[in-house]
Design a protein around this motif. Structure first.
Motif, PDB file in Angstrom:
ATOM      1  N   ASP A 104     -20.450 -12.128  -6.385  1.00  0.00           N
ATOM      2  CA  ASP A 104     -20.335 -11.607  -7.840  1.00  0.00           C
ATOM      3  C   ASP A 104     -18.896 -11.243  -8.242  1.00  0.00           C
ATOM      4  OD1 ASP A 104     -20.364  -9.978  -9.987  1.00  0.00           O
ATOM      5  OD2 ASP A 104     -21.925  -8.825  -9.669  1.00  0.00           O
ATOM      6  N   PHE A 105     -18.442 -12.241  -9.299  1.00  0.00           N
ATOM      7  CA  PHE A 105     -17.327 -12.307  -9.489  1.00  0.00           C
ATOM      8  C   PHE A 105     -16.525 -11.130  -9.987  1.00  0.00           C
ATOM      9  CE2 PHE A 105     -18.417 -16.726  -9.404  1.00  0.00           C
ATOM     10  CZ  PHE A 105     -17.420 -17.194  -8.670  1.00  0.00           C
ATOM     11  N   LYS A 106     -17.449 -10.314 -10.739  1.00  0.00           N
ATOM     12  CA  LYS A 106     -17.050  -9.215 -11.297  1.00  0.00           C
ATOM     13  C   LYS A 106     -16.724  -8.145 -10.282  1.00  0.00           C
ATOM     14  CE  LYS A 106     -19.155  -9.599 -15.585  1.00  0.00           C
ATOM     15  NZ  LYS A 106     -20.594  -9.473 -15.740  1.00  0.00           N
ATOM     16  N   THR A 107     -17.717  -7.623  -9.429  1.00  0.00           N
ATOM     17  CA  THR A 107     -17.388  -6.617  -8.718  1.00  0.00           C
ATOM     18  C   THR A 107     -16.926  -7.034  -7.051  1.00  0.00           C
ATOM     19  OG1 THR A 107     -19.724  -7.178  -7.764  1.00  0.00           O
ATOM     20  CG2 THR A 107     -19.655  -5.536  -9.661  1.00  0.00           C
ATOM     21  N   HIS A 108     -16.572  -8.271  -6.985  1.00  0.00           N
ATOM     22  CA  HIS A 108     -16.364  -8.677  -5.651  1.00  0.00           C
ATOM     23  C   HIS A 108     -17.351  -8.410  -4.368  1.00  0.00           C
ATOM     24  CE1 HIS A 108     -12.898 -10.950  -6.373  1.00  0.00           C
ATOM     25  NE2 HIS A 108     -12.597 -10.179  -7.466  1.00  0.00           N
ATOM     26  N   LEU A 109     -18.501  -8.342  -4.777  1.00  0.00           N
ATOM     27  CA  LEU A 109     -19.572  -8.100  -3.893  1.00  0.00           C
ATOM     28  C   LEU A 109     -20.336  -9.127  -3.523  1.00  0.00           C
ATOM     29  CD1 LEU A 109     -21.203  -4.732  -5.208  1.00  0.00           C
ATOM     30  CD2 LEU A 109     -19.867  -5.030  -2.837  1.00  0.00           C
ATOM     31  N   LEU A 110     -20.776  -9.410  -2.390  1.00  0.00           N
ATOM     32  CA  LEU A 110     -21.710 -10.507  -1.902  1.00  0.00           C
ATOM     33  C   LEU A 110     -22.874 -10.131  -1.939  1.00  0.00           C
ATOM     34  CD1 LEU A 110     -19.801 -11.674   1.109  1.00  0.00           C
ATOM     35  CD2 LEU A 110     -20.187 -13.148  -0.823  1.00  0.00           C
ATOM     36  N   LYS A 111     -23.862 -10.488  -2.982  1.00  0.00           N
ATOM     37  CA  LYS A 111     -25.239  -9.669  -3.122  1.00  0.00           C
ATOM     38  C   LYS A 111     -26.240 -10.529  -2.765  1.00  0.00           C
ATOM     39  CE  LYS A 111     -23.853  -7.093  -7.379  1.00  0.00           C
ATOM     40  NZ  LYS A 111     -23.972  -7.046  -8.694  1.00  0.00           N
ATOM     41  N   GLY A 112     -27.226 -10.012  -2.119  1.00  0.00           N
ATOM     42  CA  GLY A 112     -28.499 -10.667  -1.698  1.00  0.00           C
ATOM     43  C   GLY A 112     -29.212 -11.255  -2.975  1.00  0.00           C
ATOM     44  N   VAL A 113     -29.590 -12.545  -2.791  1.00  0.00           N
ATOM     45  CA  VAL A 113     -30.470 -13.026  -3.684  1.00  0.00           C
ATOM     46  C   VAL A 113     -31.748 -13.444  -3.398  1.00  0.00           C
ATOM     47  CG1 VAL A 113     -28.399 -13.997  -5.229  1.00  0.00           C
ATOM     48  CG2 VAL A 113     -29.621 -15.542  -3.359  1.00  0.00           C
ATOM     49  N   LEU A 114     -32.477 -13.555  -4.278  1.00  0.00           N
ATOM     50  CA  LEU A 114     -33.935 -13.916  -4.095  1.00  0.00           C
ATOM     51  C   LEU A 114     -34.276 -15.213  -4.233  1.00  0.00           C
ATOM     52  CD1 LEU A 114     -35.674 -11.005  -5.990  1.00  0.00           C
ATOM     53  CD2 LEU A 114     -35.497 -11.271  -3.384  1.00  0.00           C
ATOM     54  N   PRO A 115     -35.095 -15.938  -3.644  1.00  0.00           N
ATOM     55  CA  PRO A 115     -36.017 -15.389  -2.553  1.00  0.00           C
ATOM     56  C   PRO A 115     -35.255 -15.216  -1.134  1.00  0.00           C
ATOM     57  CG  PRO A 115     -36.544 -17.662  -3.046  1.00  0.00           C
ATOM     58  CD  PRO A 115     -35.819 -17.496  -3.817  1.00  0.00           C
ATOM     59  N   ALA A 116     -35.474 -14.238  -0.245  1.00  0.00           N
ATOM     60  CA  ALA A 116     -34.923 -14.502   0.974  1.00  0.00           C
ATOM     61  C   ALA A 116     -36.100 -14.918   2.001  1.00  0.00           C
ATOM     62  CB  ALA A 116     -34.534 -13.120   1.375  1.00  0.00           C
ATOM     63  N   PHE A 117     -35.576 -15.430   3.339  1.00  0.00           N
ATOM     64  CA  PHE A 117     -36.661 -15.672   4.208  1.00  0.00           C
ATOM     65  C   PHE A 117     -37.012 -14.709   4.894  1.00  0.00           C
ATOM     66  CE2 PHE A 117     -38.246 -18.083   8.028  1.00  0.00           C
ATOM     67  CZ  PHE A 117     -39.306 -18.906   7.280  1.00  0.00           C
ATOM     68  N   GLY A 118     -38.220 -14.417   5.144  1.00  0.00           N
ATOM     69  CA  GLY A 118     -38.661 -13.251   6.085  1.00  0.00           C
ATOM     70  C   GLY A 118     -38.257 -11.885   5.888  1.00  0.00           C
ATOM     71  N   LEU A 119     -37.788 -11.628   4.697  1.00  0.00           N
ATOM     72  CA  LEU A 119     -37.195 -10.372   4.039  1.00  0.00           C
ATOM     73  C   LEU A 119     -38.023  -9.933   2.984  1.00  0.00           C
ATOM     74  CD1 LEU A 119     -33.603 -10.606   4.517  1.00  0.00           C
ATOM     75  CD2 LEU A 119     -35.035  -9.046   5.997  1.00  0.00           C
ATOM     76  N   ASP A 146     -38.272  -8.328  -0.872  1.00  0.00           N
ATOM     77  CA  ASP A 146     -37.614  -8.311  -2.101  1.00  0.00           C
ATOM     78  C   ASP A 146     -36.259  -7.255  -2.120  1.00  0.00           C
ATOM     79  OD1 ASP A 146     -38.723 -10.562  -2.709  1.00  0.00           O
ATOM     80  OD2 ASP A 146     -39.569  -9.872  -4.576  1.00  0.00           O
ATOM     81  N   ASN A 147     -36.958  -6.271  -1.706  1.00  0.00           N
ATOM     82  CA  ASN A 147     -35.832  -4.952  -1.908  1.00  0.00           C
ATOM     83  C   ASN A 147     -34.721  -4.919  -0.656  1.00  0.00           C
ATOM     84  OD1 ASN A 147     -37.699  -4.002  -0.012  1.00  0.00           O
ATOM     85  ND2 ASN A 147     -37.266  -2.026  -0.226  1.00  0.00           N
ATOM     86  N   GLN A 148     -35.495  -5.580   0.537  1.00  0.00           N
ATOM     87  CA  GLN A 148     -34.358  -5.599   1.524  1.00  0.00           C
ATOM     88  C   GLN A 148     -33.381  -6.615   1.081  1.00  0.00           C
ATOM     89  OE1 GLN A 148     -37.273  -6.682   4.521  1.00  0.00           O
ATOM     90  NE2 GLN A 148     -36.623  -4.949   5.963  1.00  0.00           N
ATOM     91  N   ALA A 149     -33.659  -7.853   0.660  1.00  0.00           N
ATOM     92  CA  ALA A 149     -32.517  -8.829   0.188  1.00  0.00           C
ATOM     93  C   ALA A 149     -31.697  -8.212  -0.914  1.00  0.00           C
ATOM     94  CB  ALA A 149     -33.506  -9.938  -0.189  1.00  0.00           C
ATOM     95  N   LEU A 150     -32.294  -7.809  -2.065  1.00  0.00           N
ATOM     96  CA  LEU A 150     -31.598  -7.410  -3.086  1.00  0.00           C
ATOM     97  C   LEU A 150     -30.410  -6.134  -2.619  1.00  0.00           C
ATOM     98  CD1 LEU A 150     -33.978  -7.451  -5.924  1.00  0.00           C
ATOM     99  CD2 LEU A 150     -32.294  -9.041  -5.165  1.00  0.00           C
ATOM    100  N   ASP A 151     -30.944  -5.126  -1.511  1.00  0.00           N
ATOM    101  CA  ASP A 151     -30.242  -4.000  -1.169  1.00  0.00           C
ATOM    102  C   ASP A 151     -29.251  -4.449  -0.277  1.00  0.00           C
ATOM    103  OD1 ASP A 151     -31.446  -2.279  -2.766  1.00  0.00           O
ATOM    104  OD2 ASP A 151     -32.851  -1.582  -1.494  1.00  0.00           O
ATOM    105  N   PHE A 152     -29.250  -5.962   0.126  1.00  0.00           N
ATOM    106  CA  PHE A 152     -28.027  -6.631   0.890  1.00  0.00           C
ATOM    107  C   PHE A 152     -26.753  -6.602   0.150  1.00  0.00           C
ATOM    108  CE2 PHE A 152     -25.676  -9.222   3.692  1.00  0.00           C
ATOM    109  CZ  PHE A 152     -25.923  -8.679   5.052  1.00  0.00           C
ATOM    110  N   ARG A 153     -25.786  -5.710   0.120  1.00  0.00           N
ATOM    111  CA  ARG A 153     -24.643  -5.870  -0.722  1.00  0.00           C
ATOM    112  C   ARG A 153     -23.470  -5.584   0.342  1.00  0.00           C
ATOM    113  NH1 ARG A 153     -25.865  -4.242  -6.172  1.00  0.00           N
ATOM    114  NH2 ARG A 153     -24.574  -2.155  -5.636  1.00  0.00           N
ATOM    115  N   VAL A 154     -22.624  -6.440   0.348  1.00  0.00           N
ATOM    116  CA  VAL A 154     -21.445  -6.469   1.162  1.00  0.00           C
ATOM    117  C   VAL A 154     -20.017  -6.732   0.615  1.00  0.00           C
ATOM    118  CG1 VAL A 154     -20.690  -7.033   3.530  1.00  0.00           C
ATOM    119  CG2 VAL A 154     -22.716  -7.798   2.424  1.00  0.00           C
ATOM    120  N   ARG A 155     -19.130  -5.779   0.675  1.00  0.00           N
ATOM    121  CA  ARG A 155     -17.924  -6.125  -0.110  1.00  0.00           C
ATOM    122  C   ARG A 155     -17.353  -7.231   0.654  1.00  0.00           C
ATOM    123  NH1 ARG A 155     -17.810  -0.673  -1.409  1.00  0.00           N
ATOM    124  NH2 ARG A 155     -17.733  -0.268   0.640  1.00  0.00           N
ATOM    125  N   THR A 156     -16.534  -8.117   0.160  1.00  0.00           N
ATOM    126  CA  THR A 156     -15.949  -9.488   0.641  1.00  0.00           C
ATOM    127  C   THR A 156     -15.139  -9.183   1.854  1.00  0.00           C
ATOM    128  OG1 THR A 156     -14.302  -9.405  -1.126  1.00  0.00           O
ATOM    129  CG2 THR A 156     -16.100 -10.780  -1.479  1.00  0.00           C
TER     130      THR A 156
END
Ligand code: ADP
Length: 703
Positions: free
Chosen positions: A223-238, A240-250
């Motif tokens: 995400d260019f604005k926040t510089h976060l790597l954000k999980g996107v849907l669909p994920a495999f074996g996860l 939705d909320n697990q995927a979306l809550d996966f947020r990491v600073r770069t």
């Protein structure tokens, strides 16, 4: 062991190792290796029974069983830690059992096989556990320590050979996987227009998870604005909320490392930062993971992750392949993302086009319909599916003012495709509905160009004019009713006022006479206005009669000017007719209408002239086909800007010089209409402060 025995033993070992490597080098692949390899091992060990188990995932699979009930092959695979083999595999320590009948952990088959003792050794090379092999004796032979050493040595050699074949196998397999993925990539590229982002991503993650034996796959995008790597849907074996809550600073965790270092990273020990990130996303059972940057050209879009609940699921050798596959995935994801964006834009445009009330449709260069919006459906009764691909002229034919089809060359769409010039028409056209009824339209049609500037089609936007025309019709009717109702009382009033002024009602004092004269003038102006309005409505409704006949224009002019002389004299203006020097041909006109135009123009000339003269001239054009009546004055003149609008309905010039003069702004419009009805034209030439010449021509009667 004696020295000769030792030498013999060493020779045997060397010989055995040679035999093992010989067998391995001849094997095409692992599946064809097990049987001869294991037979050779048994032969070297001088035993006639044994099993070879290979680690696949978390379990030991039997590959060969010699000298045992073949049924043993059907038994379920052995989990690590279970039974003798499972324990040896887990501990990676060899085991000797001298009396198997007493061993509880031995399987039923083994117990029934009348086997006496056993050696089980791990099959390992370069620290990697590949499997377990066991040899048995039936006789009262006790295995010696030397047997164990020999077997360990041989099995190490065997393991190395297996590893060699495995890696060449792996290479082959990788090759195959790459080909597969390349195929996937190709497919996705070629049919990317059908793909949606979700499907593409899910398939990609699924394929990769399968290749690397992992249960979960997740793509994070930057995400260019926040510089976060954000999980996107669909994920495999996860979820939705697990995927979306996966947020990491770069710069955080394994994802961040993969992102800013631009390389794939594997972790068989999850670091604390990554654990924290996983915890935030409620992902708990991760023992090992791998992450690689998703790069397209020089841009890093995000990071792709695979998670495994098994320890050491990923090996360093996997990194290369993972990275290659991720870059393939990047292409797929990127093109799919672009496609989604385009689709979104297209959608927006379509929503916009369908929400507007105007009908919009587009054709390709073969005049086949490629798009119609919902207003077209509403207005014409066609469904877009019914008309798509059809020639527009067959389903949406444009009709002329008489509701007749328009000739192909004259169709605006055709002209636009040929010339590229935009065409707009606000009247005189109808559009046919599905049920063959039609309605009046105003339209604009423009060419569609491609990136190279070539015309690839045309777009039409049209509006239903039915309601508008109805309102206009009502207005006209209202005017015509109102004026008819007004005309009679005005004429009546005029009669009475004239009677008073002529003294027919008795002696009128001078002051009253003046006032009555004023009233007469006001009534007269009102009469002119009503007459003008009547003429307008007659002209608009086509009710004005024209009795065309040969007439002598000069005669008409002379007679008409006579009636104006008094008025001219009052203003101290000279009014004259410049008689033609030679006889002129007759014109084809309605004498009354001719006079009406003449009166209007002469009256204007006198009205808008303060001093000087008004001159009427007749002029024959060079071809001798039209005779022009020209009325020139030395009046106030008209600016170029005003000249453009002069002949419009209700147009009056408002300046210091004309403000005092009363009028309706209808006279010139009426003159123009009348001249046109008699196949003539009206024009003006004027200069402010100098004077104006109004002229109208009419066709000459052929001799
Ligand atoms: P009106 O009833 O106002 O005269 P017309 O349609 O006859 O309406 O004329 C429109 C306008 O054109 C007038 O208001 C006037 O300003 C201008 N005009 C017409 N004839 C002349 C002329 N001969 N000289 C200058 N202005 C003129």
């Amino acid at each position: 062991m004696t020295s000769t025995a030792k030498t013999r033993y060493n020779q045997k070992v060397l010989q055995s190792l040679y035999q093992i490597s010989e067998i391995s080098s001849q094997a095409k692949d692992l599946d064809s290796l097990w049987q001869p390899l294991f037979q050779q091992i048994l032969q070297i060990m001088q035993v006639d029974a044994g099993t070879l188990l290979i680690l696949e995932g978390n379990v030991l699979q039997r590959k060969v069983a010699i000298g045992l009930d073949p049924q043993i092959m059907q038994e379920p695979p052995i989990p690590l830690g279970k039974g003798i083999s499972g324990k040896v595999a887990q501990s990676r320590k060899p085991q000797i059992i001298s009396d198997l009948t007493r061993e509880k952990t031995a399987s039923a088959v083994l117990q029934q096989a009348d086997l006496h003792s056993l050696i089980t050794v791990p099959l390992q090379a370069r620290g990697q556990l590949l499997g377990v092999l066991s040899i048995f004796t039936r006789q009262q032979r006790q295995f010696q320590r030397s047997d164990l050493e020999l077997l360990s040595t041989i099995s190490n050699q065997a393991a190395l050979s297996i590893l060699a074949i495995k890696s060449s196998d792996l290479l082959l397999e990788n090759q195959r996987k790459l080909e597969q993925l390349d195929a996937l990539n190709q497919i996705s590229k070629s049919i990317s227009s059908l793909f949606n982002f979700e499907e593409t991503l899910y398939t990609t993650l699924g394929v990769m998870a399968k290749i690397f034996h992992s249960e979960k796959g997740l793509l994070t995008l930057l995400d260019f604005k926040t510089h976060l790597l954000k999980g996107v849907l669909p994920a495999f074996g996860l979820a939705d909320n697990q995927a979306l809550d996966f947020r990491v600073r770069t710069e955080e965790a394994i994802s961040g490392q993969a992102f800013y270092r631009g390389i794939p990273i594997l972790q068989n020990q999850i670091d604390s930062q990554t654990k924290e990130v996983l915890k935030r996303a409620h992902i708990f059972d991760v023992k090992s993971m791998i992450a690689a940057p998703l790069r397209v050209k020089s841009q890093t879009l995000g990071v792709l992750h695979l998670f495994s609940q098994s320890e050491n699921n990923f090996q360093k050798v996997d990194l290369g392949l993972f990275s290659i596959l991720t870059s393939q995935a990047a292409v797929v994801v990127n093109s799919s993302m672009m496609f989604s964006q385009i689709a979104e834009e297209k959608n927006k445009a379509e929503i916009l086009l369908s929400s507007i009330g105007e009908g919009v449709y587009a054709v390709d260069k073969d005049l086949k319909l490629i798009f119609v919006n919902s207003a077209v459906e509403k207005l014409t009764g066609w469904l877009s599916e019914e008309v798509a691909g059809q020639r527009y002229s067959e389903v949406l034919p444009l009709l002329d003012k008489d509701k007749k089809p328009i000739a192909p060359e004259e169709r605006p769409l055709k002209q636009v495709l040929n010339s590229g010039k935009t065409i707009s028409r606000s009247q005189g056209y109808f559009l046919e509905r599905r049920d063959k009824t039609s309605f009046p339209i105003a339209f604009t049609t423009a060419a569609i160009y491609n990136a190279q500037g070539k015309i690839t089609g045309a777009i039409v936007a049209f509006r239903d004019k039915t309601a508008e025309l109805e309102v206009e019709e009502m207005k006209k009717e209202l005017i015509s009713i109102a004026t008819h109702e007004l005309r009679a009382p005005i004429t009546g009033m005029k009669g009475y006022l004239e009677m008073i002024l002529e003294g027919q009602t008795g002696q009128v004092p001078a002051e009253t006479q003046e006032v009555v004269s004023e009233v007469w003038q006001i009534n007269e102006n009102l009469a002119i206005l009503v007459d003008d309005l009547l003429n307008v409505s007659r002209l608009e409704q086509g009710r004005m009669q024209f009795n065309l006949q040969p007439i002598d224009a000069a005669e008409q002019i002379e007679a008409t000017l006579k009636t104006f002389q008094a008025q001219a004299k009052k203003k101290n203006l000279k009014l004259e007719f410049q008689k033609p020097t030679k006889p002129l041909p007759q014109i084809l006109a309605d004498p009354e209408r001719y006079n009406q135009v003449l009166i209007n123009l002469v009256s204007n000339a006198l009205k808008y002239t303060i001093q000087g003269k008004v001159v009427v001239v007749l002029a024959l054009d060079r071809a001798g086909r039209y005779l022009e009546t020209q009325i020139s004055d030395s009046g106030v003149g008209i600016s170029g800007q005003d000249q453009k609008h002069l002949f419009e309905k209700f147009y009056r010039i408002k300046n210091a010089k004309t403000r005092q003069v009363s009028g309706t702004g209808l006279g010139l419009w009426i003159c123009k209409q009348i001249a046109q009805r008699m196949s003539g034209k009206i024009r003006v030439r004027s200069q402010e402060g100098v004077g104006s010449t109004f002229s109208f021509n009419l066709p000459v009667v052929p001799r």
